[in-house]
Enzyme design. Structure first.
Site, mmCIF file in Angstrom:
data_model
loop_
_atom_site.group_PDB
_atom_site.id
_atom_site.type_symbol
_atom_site.label_atom_id
_atom_site.label_comp_id
_atom_site.label_asym_id
_atom_site.label_seq_id
_atom_site.Cartn_x
_atom_site.Cartn_y
_atom_site.Cartn_z
ATOM 1 N N ASP A 405 -2.616 5.896 -2.872
ATOM 2 C CA ASP A 405 -1.955 5.561 -1.616
ATOM 3 C C ASP A 405 -2.916 4.698 -0.800
ATOM 4 O O ASP A 405 -3.945 5.169 -0.324
ATOM 5 C CB ASP A 405 -1.616 6.863 -0.868
ATOM 6 C CG ASP A 405 -0.812 6.615 0.395
ATOM 7 O OD1 ASP A 405 -0.827 5.489 0.917
ATOM 8 O OD2 ASP A 405 -0.169 7.576 0.884
ATOM 9 N N HIS A 406 -2.549 3.420 -0.625
ATOM 10 C CA HIS A 406 -3.461 2.484 0.025
ATOM 11 C C HIS A 406 -3.562 2.704 1.532
ATOM 12 O O HIS A 406 -4.400 2.084 2.196
ATOM 13 C CB HIS A 406 -3.019 1.035 -0.247
ATOM 14 C CG HIS A 406 -4.161 0.076 -0.320
ATOM 15 N ND1 HIS A 406 -5.365 0.272 0.311
ATOM 16 C CD2 HIS A 406 -4.283 -1.106 -0.989
ATOM 17 C CE1 HIS A 406 -6.174 -0.735 0.068
ATOM 18 N NE2 HIS A 406 -5.551 -1.589 -0.738
ATOM 19 N N ARG A 407 -2.755 3.582 2.072
ATOM 20 C CA ARG A 407 -2.872 3.873 3.506
ATOM 21 C C ARG A 407 -4.132 4.672 3.809
ATOM 22 O O ARG A 407 -4.658 4.615 4.934
ATOM 23 C CB ARG A 407 -1.635 4.659 3.983
ATOM 24 C CG ARG A 407 -0.342 3.853 3.940
ATOM 25 C CD ARG A 407 0.865 4.719 4.244
ATOM 26 N NE ARG A 407 1.065 5.780 3.251
ATOM 27 C CZ ARG A 407 2.089 6.631 3.284
ATOM 28 N NH1 ARG A 407 3.002 6.540 4.246
ATOM 29 N NH2 ARG A 407 2.210 7.556 2.348
#
Length: 434
Positions: A405-407
């Site tokens: 998850d790049h968040r």
């Protein structure tokens, strides 16, 4: 008093349930805490029991049909005299199955809702029986009251019935033909050794038998669809790494006779590495990062009828490799018969998906809901490699790809995790047995 039996919510993601079978028939006496119906949720088949006693007056939703969570599936009358009134009340339901004609009843009776609870233990001296065990008991003509259950909390499982019947292998049960689900975006397979030889995959249903047919998805397949659609809204990225498995393979050959599985070894290696990388074990919540107190490694397992489930090895970093292997075998056995409890498939903090047993070199996996990372494991193969001196040699290597998850997780975070995982597997796999 007439009470509604409604479709229970057996998991946080369940929106509807399918009636697998009614343990009680219309007109039967129902005791408090007694199993009444077996319900298929989106992940498992569960025995469900009544909170109240009375008479199962009318079945509104028969076996094989689906009802939304909270919908009335039957009516229970407190007394025999109220059965006729309950039948009249439920007669308008399109799929109601009426009970035998009872004694006369009063003109009216108040109605309230009655809950159902998952049947997971021995209640009031009555044995809890898995749906598979109940079917086998009928087939082998075994008295369930004479069996002591070996399952969790005294639950009678299929193996208990087989032992009582003196059958090493039960007679095969004819299953309806179903269309395998279209491949889910996140590939998954039965957890099995990636580097070492694995059991062959189940024989697929011949396509010719299903040509031209349109067959509805089952509840598990529909759950996968919902989860994958939600997951695709998450911004994610992928990082690949090549890991040499020679030392891991050598250790596996030494300890597999003690019941150790390669799945447990890989899960343990991941869990130990996550201790150094808590961000990879975290998940995104609204404008925040939720760091997990435990390291629970979920492993994707393909189901024979379509769809997949992710049994969870809870606290995998703290369990020894032998306990972890026994736990994994138990989880897979019960996953195959849809007997997992919700916390055994919904509490993962990091997921493994393994297609190595199919000879797959590498693949990408899609994030499960509420997790920050999933690791896709390919097959371990002999490869010709050159060392730093330019000398050629053969080593067994596998490709792993992590999706994050790049968040909350960035490329350097994922790369650092994979680097440490490879170092453990390549140089210090013996530490997994400590």
């Amino acid at each position: 008093m007439i009470r509604e039996v409604f479709m229970p919510a057996l998991s946080s993601t369940m929106t509807e349930g399918k009636i697998v079978s009614w343990v009680k028939s219309a007109g039967d006496k129902v005791e408090k805490g007694e199993t009444v119906v077996v319900v298929e949720s989106d992940k498992a088949d569960m025995d469900v029991e009544s909170f109240y006693e009375g008479y199962l007056a009318i079945i509104i939703v028969p076996a094989g049909e689906v009802a939304p969570v909270g919908a009335a599936i039957a009516l229970v009358a407190e007394t025999e005299a109220e059965i006729a009134t309950a039948q009249q009340q439920g007669a308008g339901a399109p799929s109601a199955a009426a009970a035998p004609a009872p004694s006369p009843a009063p003109a009216s009776a108040p109605t309230t809702s009655v809950g159902l609870q998952q049947n997971v233990s021995r209640q009031n001296g009555r044995s809890v029986v898995s749906p598979r065990a109940r079917k086998l008991a009928k087939e082998f003509k075994v008295d369930l009251n004479s069996i002591k259950g070996s399952g969790p909390n005294g639950r009678i499982v299929a193996e208990d019935v087989e032992a009582a019947a003196g059958k090493a292998q039960p007679a095969p049960v004819q299953q309806p033909v179903t269309v395998p689900a279209a491949p889910a975006p996140a590939p998954a397979a039965p957890a099995a050794p990636a580097p070492a030889a694995a059991k062959p995959a189940p024989t697929p249903v011949p396509a010719v038998a299903l040509s031209g047919q349109t067959v509805p998805m089952n509840a598990l397949q529909n759950a996968v669809v919902r989860n994958m659609e939600a997951s695709l809204s998450v911004p994610s990225f992928r990082v690949g790494y090549t890991i040499t498995t020679d030392n891991l393979d050598k250790l596996y050959k030494q300890i597999k006779s003690k019941g150790v599985t390669m799945t447990a070894m890989l899960a343990k290696a991941v869990a130990v590495t996550l201790q150094k990388h808590p961000l990879l074990n975290a998940s995104y919540v609204e404008s925040a990062i939720q760091y997990r107190a435990d390291i629970n490694v979920a492993v994707a397992v393909a189901m024979d009828g379509g769809g997949l489930i992710t049994p969870v090895l809870q606290n995998a970093d703290r369990l020894d490799i032998y306990s972890l292997s026994r736990t994994w075998k138990d989880l897979v056995d019960r996953a195959r018969t849809k007997q997992l409890k919700p916390d055994e498939y919904s509490t993962g903090t990091f997921t493994l998906s393994n297609l190595g047993m199919f000879g797959v070199d590498k693949f990408d996996a899609i994030l499960p809901p509420n997790q920050g990372s999933i690791l896709a494991i390919g097959s371990s193969r002999p490869q010709v490699v050159a060392n730093e001196d330019g000398l050629m040699g053969v080593k067994r290597q596998m490709q792993v790809n992590i999706t994050c998850d790049h968040r909350i997780i960035y490329g350097a975070d994922a790369a650092s995790f994979l680097q440490d995982l490879a170092k453990l597997i390549e140089t210090n796999p013996q530490s997994l047995t400590l």
